[in-house]
Every structure is written in C-alpha cells, then in structure tokens.
Design an enzyme around this catalytic site. Structure first.
Site, PDB file in Angstrom:
ATOM      1  N   ARG A 157       0.841  -1.198   0.000  1.00 16.09           N
ATOM      2  CA  ARG A 157       0.000   0.000   0.000  1.00 16.09           C
ATOM      3  C   ARG A 157       0.878   1.251   0.000  1.00 16.09           C
ATOM      4  O   ARG A 157       2.066   1.186   0.296  1.00 16.09           O
ATOM      5  CB  ARG A 157      -0.911   0.005   1.237  1.00 16.09           C
ATOM      6  N   LYS A 179       2.186   1.926   7.348  1.00 12.07           N
ATOM      7  CA  LYS A 179       2.581   1.131   8.518  1.00 12.07           C
ATOM      8  C   LYS A 179       3.508   1.927   9.427  1.00 12.07           C
ATOM      9  O   LYS A 179       4.113   2.920   9.011  1.00 12.07           O
ATOM     10  CB  LYS A 179       3.306  -0.142   8.067  1.00 12.07           C
ATOM     11  N   ASP A 207      -6.059 -10.861  14.434  1.00  9.00           N
ATOM     12  CA  ASP A 207      -5.177  -9.813  14.956  1.00  9.00           C
ATOM     13  C   ASP A 207      -5.469  -9.482  16.419  1.00  9.00           C
ATOM     14  O   ASP A 207      -4.688  -8.792  17.067  1.00  9.00           O
ATOM     15  CB  ASP A 207      -5.237  -8.559  14.077  1.00  9.00           C
ATOM     16  N   HIS A 211      -0.086   1.404  16.111  1.00  9.62           N
ATOM     17  CA  HIS A 211      -0.372   0.290  17.031  1.00  9.62           C
ATOM     18  C   HIS A 211       0.702   0.214  18.124  1.00  9.62           C
ATOM     19  O   HIS A 211       1.315  -0.828  18.344  1.00  9.62           O
ATOM     20  CB  HIS A 211      -0.486  -1.040  16.254  1.00  9.62           C
ATOM     21  N   TYR A 247      -0.493   4.401  10.670  1.00 10.93           N
ATOM     22  CA  TYR A 247      -0.839   3.387  11.677  1.00 10.93           C
ATOM     23  C   TYR A 247       0.397   3.163  12.541  1.00 10.93           C
ATOM     24  O   TYR A 247       1.504   2.998  12.007  1.00 10.93           O
ATOM     25  CB  TYR A 247      -1.184   2.044  11.011  1.00 10.93           C
ATOM     26  N   GLU A 293      -5.097   4.577  13.994  1.00  8.52           N
ATOM     27  CA  GLU A 293      -6.005   3.643  14.666  1.00  8.52           C
ATOM     28  C   GLU A 293      -6.717   4.229  15.877  1.00  8.52           C
ATOM     29  O   GLU A 293      -7.677   3.637  16.359  1.00  8.52           O
ATOM     30  CB  GLU A 293      -5.278   2.348  15.056  1.00  8.52           C
TER      31      GLU A 293
HETATM   32  N1  LIG Z   1      -7.331  -9.976   9.648  1.00 10.81           N
HETATM   33  C1  LIG Z   1      -7.392  -8.753   9.139  1.00 10.81           C
HETATM   34  O1  LIG Z   1      -6.743  -8.440   8.147  1.00 10.81           O
HETATM   35  C2  LIG Z   1      -8.309  -7.744   9.755  1.00 10.81           C
HETATM   36  C3  LIG Z   1      -8.623  -6.563   9.079  1.00 10.81           C
HETATM   37  C4  LIG Z   1      -9.541  -5.695   9.671  1.00 10.81           C
HETATM   38  C5  LIG Z   1     -10.102  -5.997  10.928  1.00 10.81           C
HETATM   39  N2  LIG Z   1      -9.748  -7.151  11.565  1.00 10.81           N
HETATM   40  C6  LIG Z   1     -10.322  -7.576  12.856  1.00 10.81           C
HETATM   41  O2  LIG Z   1     -11.642  -8.039  12.673  1.00 10.81           O
HETATM   42  C7  LIG Z   1     -12.313  -7.994  13.924  1.00 10.81           C
HETATM   43  C8  LIG Z   1     -13.696  -7.366  13.765  1.00 10.81           C
HETATM   44  O3  LIG Z   1     -13.525  -5.992  13.423  1.00 10.81           O
HETATM   45  P1  LIG Z   1     -14.778  -5.025  13.207  1.00 10.81           P
HETATM   46  O4  LIG Z   1     -14.221  -3.767  12.626  1.00 10.81           O
HETATM   47  O5  LIG Z   1     -15.868  -5.716  12.499  1.00 10.81           O
HETATM   48  O6  LIG Z   1     -15.205  -4.758  14.727  1.00 10.81           O
HETATM   49  P2  LIG Z   1     -16.615  -4.148  15.214  1.00 10.81           P
HETATM   50  O7  LIG Z   1     -16.338  -3.547  16.548  1.00 10.81           O
HETATM   51  O8  LIG Z   1     -17.223  -3.313  14.148  1.00 10.81           O
HETATM   52  O9  LIG Z   1     -17.544  -5.433  15.392  1.00 10.81           O
HETATM   53  C9  LIG Z   1     -17.352  -6.421  16.356  1.00 10.81           C
HETATM   54  C10 LIG Z   1     -18.686  -7.085  16.628  1.00 10.81           C
HETATM   55  O10 LIG Z   1     -18.430  -8.246  17.428  1.00 10.81           O
HETATM   56  C11 LIG Z   1     -19.562  -8.400  18.252  1.00 10.81           C
HETATM   57  N3  LIG Z   1     -19.260  -9.345  19.315  1.00 10.81           N
HETATM   58  C12 LIG Z   1     -18.554  -9.177  20.464  1.00 10.81           C
HETATM   59  N4  LIG Z   1     -18.532 -10.315  21.169  1.00 10.81           N
HETATM   60  C13 LIG Z   1     -19.233 -11.236  20.458  1.00 10.81           C
HETATM   61  C14 LIG Z   1     -19.579 -12.600  20.658  1.00 10.81           C
HETATM   62  N5  LIG Z   1     -19.201 -13.253  21.750  1.00 10.81           N
HETATM   63  N6  LIG Z   1     -20.316 -13.219  19.711  1.00 10.81           N
HETATM   64  C15 LIG Z   1     -20.711 -12.580  18.603  1.00 10.81           C
HETATM   65  N7  LIG Z   1     -20.425 -11.285  18.367  1.00 10.81           N
HETATM   66  C16 LIG Z   1     -19.703 -10.630  19.276  1.00 10.81           C
HETATM   67  C17 LIG Z   1     -19.865  -6.977  18.716  1.00 10.81           C
HETATM   68  O11 LIG Z   1     -21.172  -6.868  19.249  1.00 10.81           O
HETATM   69  C18 LIG Z   1     -19.679  -6.216  17.394  1.00 10.81           C
HETATM   70  O12 LIG Z   1     -20.887  -6.105  16.683  1.00 10.81           O
HETATM   71  C19 LIG Z   1     -11.373  -7.217  14.857  1.00 10.81           C
HETATM   72  O13 LIG Z   1     -10.655  -8.118  15.642  1.00 10.81           O
HETATM   73  C20 LIG Z   1     -10.450  -6.504  13.900  1.00 10.81           C
HETATM   74  O14 LIG Z   1      -9.220  -6.183  14.496  1.00 10.81           O
HETATM   75  C21 LIG Z   1      -8.852  -8.014  10.992  1.00 10.81           C
END
Ligand SMILES: NC(=O)c1ccc[n+]([C@@H]2O[C@H](COP(=O)([O-])OP(=O)(O)OC[C@H]3O[C@@H](n4cnc5c(N)ncnc54)[C@H](O)[C@@H]3O)[C@@H](O)[C@H]2O)c1
Length: 370
Positions: A15, A75, A270, A96, A94, A118
């Site tokens: 990126r 990053k 993550d 972190h 970012y 972030e």
């Molecule tokens: N792997 C990657 O490349 C990547 C990229 C972006 C985000 N992420 C990760 O994805 C995850 C989700 O991010 P997001 O932006 O959607 O977060 P978000 O805060 O928008 O949504 C999280 C949701 O999880 C729900 N939740 C909490 N506990 C729960 C449970 N026990 N059962 C069911 N639902 C539950 C919450 O109510 C909320 O609606 C985060 O960990 C974020 O860091 C990873």
C-alpha cells in the site's frame, strides 16, 4: 506544508499512503508533496501519475524524510527508518503502539509528533481510519472462504451459491460489526444461505430489517455456535471486544463435530482470534488444517488487495491530512476532537493513556501539549 510520502518498506507491504488524487488535493491547497520514486507502484500508481498531479518525485527514502514537515505513511516506521525521523516532524500513520514497546521508546526518543490512524475516534466511538480495512477484510473473507471450499484446496467442494436444483452453501458469520456486515452482504450476494450472529439484540434487529432474505440472524452464545458449526460449510470469525483479546467461541473440541473440508476464516486473528485453534498465517502460506477443518488466519488480509486497500484507506485519511497540513498539527487537533484522539506521542511525551498503561510509562493529558 511540505509533505513526504515514503515507499513502505515493511515486508510485503504494497500500500501507499497517498494516491495521485490525494496528492492533487494537497497541491491544490498550496502544499508541496514529495513522493519517493516508485512509492505507489505496489498499488498500481506510477511516478508519472504523481507528477501529473503536481507532486514531486524524490529518489531515496532519506530525501523524503529529510525534506518533509509531515510524513504520511501506512505502517509504523521500522528500525531502519527511526534514524531518519526528525524532532518536531509530524508522522501520520498506523502505529499500534500498545503492541510494541520498542517502537514506543524509539518514537519517544525522536521527539516527533505521532498521530496514529487507529486511535482517531468519532463521537460515536467509531474508528474512521480502521473501518476501511475492516470493510476490505470482511468482503475478502468470503472470497477466500469460497476459494478454500474448492476441492483442490482441500475444501468440502461446494459452490457458495449452489445451482438450480442444488442448495447453496451455508455460511455462518460470528460477529456483526463492520467485518461481519460486509461478509454477510458478500456471501448473500453470491447466493449462500447466511446466518449472522451477534451478542447485541439491537444489532440483530437491524440486520433483520436491512439484510436480504437469505441472511438470517441468531443470538451468539455457546449453545448456538456448537449446533451451527456442525452443519455450516464456511464459518467467519468477526468479533471484537474493544481493548481485550477475542474470546474463543469455536473450541478445539467443536472441530471434531464439523465436516472435513469445512472452512474457518478468522478475521479476528489480529486480536488473538475467536477460534481456539487459530494461529496467525501469512499471504504466502495462508491456511493450515486441523481435524480436516481448514483454517485461514491471515492477520493483514487487506495486504492482498493493495490497490483497493490504498484507495479505501486514503479516502478516509485524506480529510485529516488536509486539516493538519492547512492548520498545523496543533491547531488541527484543537479544532478536531477526532483528530486529537489520534495524538499518541508528542515531542517525547505519551499523550494517549492506553499506550502509557501498556508499558507503565509516564502519561500526560493531551491538552497539556496543545
Ligand atoms: N485480519 C485482518 O486483516 C483484519 C482486518 C480488519 C479488521 N480485523 C479484525 O476483525 C475484527 C472485527 O472488526 P470489526 O471492525 O468488524 O469490529 P466491530 O467492533 O465493528 O464489530 C465487532 C462485533 O463483534 C460483536 N461481538 C462481540 N462479542 C461477540 C460474541 N461473543 N459473539 C458474537 N459477536 C460478538 C460486537 O457486538 C460487534 O458487533 C477485529 O478483531 C479486527 O481487528 C482483521
């Protein structure tokens, strides 16, 4: 203001922090933009595109850090960049910090102004500079899941949408935030039979109102998850509990109840992952199999689609970059509460409590540096 955009040098990062369109917006407002040669190439932006937008190209990373009052990056800086950062220089990227004491100490030493994407936060507590990457990861989770469901990749061999006379695949999305919403929409669009789970009833009501008929809602709890994973082809983990590790909602012992060839995509990797058996993987080696169940756990999913991710990210970051460049960081942070939340380290002081707490370091209220 003089703005520098270095080429990202972290492993596999394609990126870039500013598109030619973004450069044009800054130049139009009277700023000077310097982009490192080939800085945008990984995202399909050429030097010529930046020149046409009014930016200038500099050959080396040292030149960019040397000239810029504000560095815009993607990053966090890595060790070889530390020595290039100058006292008082604005770093907008970012960081972190809470996950790296080494980076935190290094940035304290530089006495730079560290504005972290972030932690920029809107009054409704949403994080506008994280949302675009969640959108990318959510949509991508279905694309990757569909691929690994193919037999050649070890999957059960089902097509997400089925065909006339053959039922569609069943997709379970656990967590209905940004990632989960985008995943459910994509899976539904491909014709899958989708269930989305969350612990928030208002959220489930909302999905019930707006999602297409092939998306059902279900309360997230251990009993329901245990039952659902037995019959679903693709399970997407998308939960987040702010500030803590993700809970292990799918346990090792549940894997034995799933069909071999079931695919798990843990987007929450993550934050430690919401499947007990999750361990972080990379784009070069994205999956592993336990009990016949395929796990896809890539921690930086948006990295696979840098063109889309770069444009999505810069669509969100540019408005703040314009404010910082136009008013200077101090006035921009005084005027904008969301941007003020982005200040993590200022001139050798930690001004974001979460970072100070993570390493037991001294903390100063952000107001004291404004
Ligand atoms: N792997 C990657 O490349 C990547 C990229 C972006 C985000 N992420 C990760 O994805 C995850 C989700 O991010 P997001 O932006 O959607 O977060 P978000 O805060 O928008 O949504 C999280 C949701 O999880 C729900 N939740 C909490 N506990 C729960 C449970 N026990 N059962 C069911 N639902 C539950 C919450 O109510 C909320 O609606 C985060 O960990 C974020 O860091 C990873």
């Amino acid at each position: 203001m003089i703005i520098g955009v270095p080429k990202e040098i972290k492993n596999n990062e394609n990126r870039v922090a500013l598109t030619p369109a973004g450069a044009a917006e800054l130049v139009k407002r009277g700023h000077e933009v310097y982009v490192q040669s080939e800085g945008g190439i990984g995202s399909g932006f050429h030097n010529q595109d930046y020149l046409a937008a009014g930016a200038k190209i500099l050959p080396a990373i040292e030149d960019v850090y040397g000239i810029a009052e504000m560095i815009i990056k993607v990053k966090e800086p890595i060790e070889q960049e530390y020595k290039l950062i100058k006292e008082g220089q604005i770093l907008y990227t970012y960081f972190h910090f809470a996950s790296s004491e080494g980076l935190t100490n290094a940035m304290l030493k530089t006495k730079a102004i560290c504005l972290a994407y972030e932690t920029v936060e809107l009054p409704d507590r949403s994080l506008p500079l994280l949302i675009p990457m969640s959108e990318v990861a959510g949509r991508m989770s279905v694309q990757e899941g569909a691929k690994y469901l193919e037999k050649t990749y070890g999957g059960y061999g089902v097509l997400l949408g089925g065909v006339p006379g053959v039922p569609p695949a069943k997709v379970l999305v656990i967590g209905g935030g940004i990632v989960g919403t985008e995943a459910a929409k994509m899976a539904a669009g491909l014709g899958a039979d989708v269930t989305i789970m969350d612990i928030s009833l208002p959220r489930l009501r909302y999905f019930n109102d707006i999602m297409p008929a092939n998306v059902k809602t279900m309360m997230s709890n251990e009993f329901n998850i245990r039952e659902m994973v037995k019959t679903h082809d693709l399970v997407i983990g998308a939960v987040l509990i702010p500030g803590t590790k993700a809970p292990h909602l799918v346990t090792r012992e549940m894997l034995k109840t799933m069909r071999p060839g079931t695919v798990l995509v843990d987007v929450a990797v993550d934050q430690g992952g919401c499947f007990e058996t999750t361990k972080a993987t990379t784009h070069t080696d994205p999956v592993f199999t336990i009990d016949g169940v395929i796990h896809y756990c890539v921690a930086n999913m948006p990295g696979a689609v840098p063109r889309t991710s770069t444009i999505a990210l810069t669509n969100a970051t540019l408005q703040y970059a314009i404010q910082i460049a136009g008013k200077g960081w101090k006035q921009a942070c005084i005027d904008s509460a969301p941007l003020r939340k982005g200040l993590n380290i200022v001139g050798g002081k930690i001004v974001y409590k979460g970072v100070a707490d993570a390493f037991n370091l001294p903390y100063q209220e952000v107001e004291s540096v404004l």
